[in-house]
Design an enzyme around this catalytic site. Structure first.
Site, PDB file in Angstrom:
ATOM      1  N   VAL A 124      -0.527 -18.821   8.124  1.00  0.00           N
ATOM      2  CA  VAL A 124      -0.960 -17.453   7.784  1.00  0.00           C
ATOM      3  C   VAL A 124      -1.050 -17.280   6.265  1.00  0.00           C
ATOM      4  CG1 VAL A 124       1.353 -16.369   7.781  1.00  0.00           C
ATOM      5  CG2 VAL A 124      -0.642 -15.037   8.444  1.00  0.00           C
ATOM      6  N   ASP A 125      -0.206 -17.999   5.538  1.00  0.00           N
ATOM      7  CA  ASP A 125      -0.226 -17.958   4.063  1.00  0.00           C
ATOM      8  C   ASP A 125      -1.604 -18.413   3.561  1.00  0.00           C
ATOM      9  OD1 ASP A 125       1.896 -19.593   1.540  1.00  0.00           O
ATOM     10  OD2 ASP A 125       0.674 -17.783   1.458  1.00  0.00           O
ATOM     11  N   SER A 165       8.192 -17.556  10.244  1.00  0.00           N
ATOM     12  CA  SER A 165       8.994 -18.762  10.490  1.00  0.00           C
ATOM     13  C   SER A 165       8.709 -19.485  11.799  1.00  0.00           C
ATOM     14  CB  SER A 165      10.512 -18.471  10.422  1.00  0.00           C
ATOM     15  OG  SER A 165      10.938 -18.400   9.069  1.00  0.00           O
ATOM     16  N   THR A 166       7.863 -18.922  12.651  1.00  0.00           N
ATOM     17  CA  THR A 166       7.667 -19.546  13.981  1.00  0.00           C
ATOM     18  C   THR A 166       6.590 -20.623  13.976  1.00  0.00           C
ATOM     19  OG1 THR A 166       5.998 -17.929  14.680  1.00  0.00           O
ATOM     20  CG2 THR A 166       8.320 -17.392  15.137  1.00  0.00           C
ATOM     21  N   GLY A 167       5.974 -20.885  12.844  1.00  0.00           N
ATOM     22  CA  GLY A 167       4.970 -21.951  12.767  1.00  0.00           C
ATOM     23  C   GLY A 167       5.557 -23.184  12.115  1.00  0.00           C
ATOM     24  N   VAL A 168       5.111 -23.463  10.932  1.00  0.00           N
ATOM     25  CA  VAL A 168       5.579 -24.646  10.178  1.00  0.00           C
ATOM     26  C   VAL A 168       7.101 -24.692  10.084  1.00  0.00           C
ATOM     27  CG1 VAL A 168       5.626 -25.638   7.828  1.00  0.00           C
ATOM     28  CG2 VAL A 168       3.470 -24.882   8.839  1.00  0.00           C
TER      29      VAL A 168
HETATM   30  N1  APR Z   1      -3.016 -14.260  11.643  1.00  0.00           N
HETATM   31  C1  APR Z   1      -1.854 -14.016  12.323  1.00  0.00           C
HETATM   32  N2  APR Z   1      -0.933 -14.963  12.584  1.00  0.00           N
HETATM   33  C2  APR Z   1      -1.195 -16.209  12.136  1.00  0.00           C
HETATM   34  C3  APR Z   1      -2.373 -16.549  11.417  1.00  0.00           C
HETATM   35  C4  APR Z   1      -3.306 -15.511  11.187  1.00  0.00           C
HETATM   36  N3  APR Z   1      -4.461 -15.721  10.515  1.00  0.00           N
HETATM   37  N4  APR Z   1      -2.328 -17.881  11.113  1.00  0.00           N
HETATM   38  C5  APR Z   1      -1.173 -18.357  11.626  1.00  0.00           C
HETATM   39  N5  APR Z   1      -0.492 -17.361  12.259  1.00  0.00           N
HETATM   40  C6  APR Z   1       0.798 -17.421  12.932  1.00  0.00           C
HETATM   41  C7  APR Z   1       1.229 -18.773  13.432  1.00  0.00           C
HETATM   42  O1  APR Z   1       0.617 -19.051  14.681  1.00  0.00           O
HETATM   43  C8  APR Z   1       2.730 -18.560  13.563  1.00  0.00           C
HETATM   44  O2  APR Z   1       3.027 -17.954  14.817  1.00  0.00           O
HETATM   45  O3  APR Z   1       1.800 -17.067  11.984  1.00  0.00           O
HETATM   46  C9  APR Z   1       3.057 -17.560  12.454  1.00  0.00           C
HETATM   47  C10 APR Z   1       3.804 -18.134  11.266  1.00  0.00           C
HETATM   48  O4  APR Z   1       3.418 -19.486  11.097  1.00  0.00           O
HETATM   49  P1  APR Z   1       3.188 -20.120   9.623  1.00  0.00           P
HETATM   50  O5  APR Z   1       1.992 -19.520   9.031  1.00  0.00           O
HETATM   51  O6  APR Z   1       3.234 -21.605   9.786  1.00  0.00           O
HETATM   52  O7  APR Z   1       4.443 -19.606   8.781  1.00  0.00           O
HETATM   53  P2  APR Z   1       5.958 -20.111   8.786  1.00  0.00           P
HETATM   54  O8  APR Z   1       6.355 -20.744  10.064  1.00  0.00           O
HETATM   55  O9  APR Z   1       6.738 -18.943   8.274  1.00  0.00           O
HETATM   56  O10 APR Z   1       5.956 -21.276   7.690  1.00  0.00           O
HETATM   57  C11 APR Z   1       5.733 -20.916   6.349  1.00  0.00           C
HETATM   58  O11 APR Z   1       3.985 -22.505   6.140  1.00  0.00           O
HETATM   59  O12 APR Z   1       1.848 -21.947   5.642  1.00  0.00           O
HETATM   60  C12 APR Z   1       3.008 -22.426   5.101  1.00  0.00           C
HETATM   61  O13 APR Z   1       2.978 -21.735   2.813  1.00  0.00           O
HETATM   62  C13 APR Z   1       3.580 -21.497   4.069  1.00  0.00           C
HETATM   63  O14 APR Z   1       5.253 -23.051   3.406  1.00  0.00           O
HETATM   64  C14 APR Z   1       5.021 -21.865   4.135  1.00  0.00           C
HETATM   65  C15 APR Z   1       5.254 -22.134   5.613  1.00  0.00           C
END
Ligand code: APR
Length: 184
Positions: free
Chosen positions: A42-43, A132-135
């Site tokens: 999402v970042d 936090s639920t992604g990466v």
């Molecule tokens: N809109 C809404 N939700 C999204 C989108 C979007 N465009 N893209 C991804 N997501 C969801 C993912 O499916 C997940 O459920 O956002 C959630 C958070 O996932 P991540 O983006 O991977 O964030 P996080 O788990 O907090 O990890 C943060 O990942 O992207 C890098 O720079 C960031 O190092 C940081 C880490």
């Protein structure tokens, strides 16, 4: 595309499905890393949609107030560049390490700090992704429980933001979250 899937009985907390960069309320929360200079997930989507102005604002923070980066559990607001919203609130979630290293407390702090910033900035509506639920690997169901608890507690004690929208990237995730919302 972003659609509302459910709202709680008070109307204050909602579940949305879709791309958070398409949110048309007052603010969105970015699941950032401490470096604040973008990344994947999402970042990456938020930085791509917002454009260079967002990266410039984050670089300015790193050159000044946040020289050592944004610590996990904290939040900071910037402008939103080309996004439809007024403000982006960047928060750094915990990396999941099994759940006994303070992760739940740090995740709760992400929601509390982001909501307090939105309130203080006078935002009427705020969209928050599943931080936090992604990466970072935080189990989705445990993260949702933290999110709902913190958002409901904040809404009960604060008038703003009037609408707190939890955004899930897929309809399936949003429907699952809506079922938990309805049952709790
Ligand atoms: N809109 C809404 N939700 C999204 C989108 C979007 N465009 N893209 C991804 N997501 C969801 C993912 O499916 C997940 O459920 O956002 C959630 C958070 O996932 P991540 O983006 O991977 O964030 P996080 O788990 O907090 O990890 C943060 O990942 O992207 C890098 O720079 C960031 O190092 C940081 C880490």
């Amino acid at each position: 595309m972003i659609v509302e899937v459910a709202r709680d009985a008070t109307g204050r907390v909602g579940i949305l499905a879709g791309d958070i960069t398409e949110y048309s309320g007052d603010g969105i929360v970015n699941a950032a890393n401490s470096g604040l200079l973008g990344g994947g997930g999402v970042d990456g989507a938020i930085h791509r949609a917002a454009g260079e102005a967002l990266s410039d604002a984050c670089r300015a923070l790193r050159a000044g107030l946040l020289r050592d980066g944004l610590p996990p559990g904290k939040a900071v607001a910037t402008g939103a560049g080309r996004l439809q919203v007024r403000r982006v609130i960047h928060t750094v979630g915990p990396v999941w390490r099994g759940g006994t290293h303070g992760e739940p407390e740090l995740l709760a702090s992400c929601y509390r700090e982001s909501l307090a910033l939105a309130r203080d900035e006078g935002l009427e509506s705020l969209a928050i992704p599943a931080v936090s639920t992604g990466v970072y690997g935080y189990p989705a169901d445990a993260a949702l429980a933290v999110a709902l608890r913190e958002c409901r507690a904040f809404a009960a004690a604060n008038r703003l933001p009037a609408r707190i929208d939890l955004v899930f990237f897929t309809l399936a995730e949003a429907r699952s979250a809506a079922a938990v919302l309805a049952a709790s």
